[in-house]
Design a protein around this motif. Structure first.
Motif, short mmCIF file in Angstrom:
data_model
loop_
_atom_site.label_atom_id
_atom_site.label_comp_id
_atom_site.label_asym_id
_atom_site.label_seq_id
_atom_site.Cartn_x
_atom_site.Cartn_y
_atom_site.Cartn_z
N ASP A 129 -11.29 16.34 37.51
CA ASP A 129 -11.18 14.88 37.40
C ASP A 129 -9.76 14.45 37.03
N THR A 130 -9.09 15.24 36.20
CA THR A 130 -7.71 14.93 35.84
C THR A 130 -6.81 14.95 37.06
N ARG B 126 -7.80 14.70 40.24
CA ARG B 126 -8.23 13.63 41.15
C ARG B 126 -7.67 12.29 40.71
N LEU B 127 -7.75 11.99 39.43
CA LEU B 127 -7.23 10.71 38.92
C LEU B 127 -5.70 10.65 39.04
N MET C 38 -4.93 9.86 42.57
CA MET C 38 -5.22 8.45 42.85
C MET C 38 -4.08 7.56 42.34
N ARG C 39 -3.51 7.90 41.18
CA ARG C 39 -2.36 7.15 40.67
C ARG C 39 -1.15 7.34 41.58
N ASP D 205 -1.62 5.13 44.57
CA ASP D 205 -1.26 3.74 44.22
C ASP D 205 0.25 3.55 44.16
#
Length: 161
Positions: A140-141, A143-144, A147-148, A151
């Motif tokens: 999850d780290t 993946r997040l 995602m940042r 962006d």
């Protein structure tokens, strides 16, 4: 005679070797994924982009081409060309928008749904392999963080020179 500047001289931060840069690692992971998945794509008559587009349509249902452009972060002309190719293969049906006839709506045919489901299963296998390699605690780290990065790059314009 001018006085010397009292501001500290800052050297640009050295780049890590290419093989350690996140941008290169993303490229390399994508290339390795394509190498593993291409035999399936060839069997289905598609490429990685077309496969991903069909999974987007599978997940979202009938979808405007503009939404596919947004999701895939590719030019409108590329998406239009790929939708036409998918239509020729019998995987996608194109229709005009009901409220705006200039809008193209893409939906999967029964044949396309089968291939998109197989492509989504292949994507799950890739995700599972990555989960094994990264570990559940860090997945999850990562993946997040990606995602940042996504962006951050949406509006990135490199400076010249």
């Amino acid at each position: 005679m001018t006085e010397p500047s009292t501001e500290p001289i800052t050297e640009p931060v050295a780049l890590p070797p290419l093989l350690e840069r996140p941008s290169f690692l993303v490229h390399r992971i994508n290339a390795l994924m394509m190498r593993a998945c291409n035999p399936y794509f060839q069997q289905w008559g598609v490429d990685l982009v077309m496969s991903r587009m069909m999974v987007v349509i599978l997940e979202e249902g009938p979808i405007p081409a503009g939404r596919i452009v947004e999701v895939m972060a590719l030019p409108q002309s590329t998406i239009s060309h790929q939708i036409k190719r998918l239509e020729k293969l019998g995987y996608v049906k194109r229709e005009q928008g009901k409220e705006d006839s200039r809008m193209v709506i893409a939906s999967l045919t029964a044949k396309g749904r089968k291939v998109a489901t197989k492509a989504n299963h292949l994507s799950r296998q890739v995700r599972d392999r990555l989960m094994e390699a990264i570990g559940e605690d860090d997945y999850d780290t990562v993946r997040l963080a990606l995602m940042r990065a996504d962006d951050a790059l949406r509006s990135f314009q490199p400076s010249s020179g």
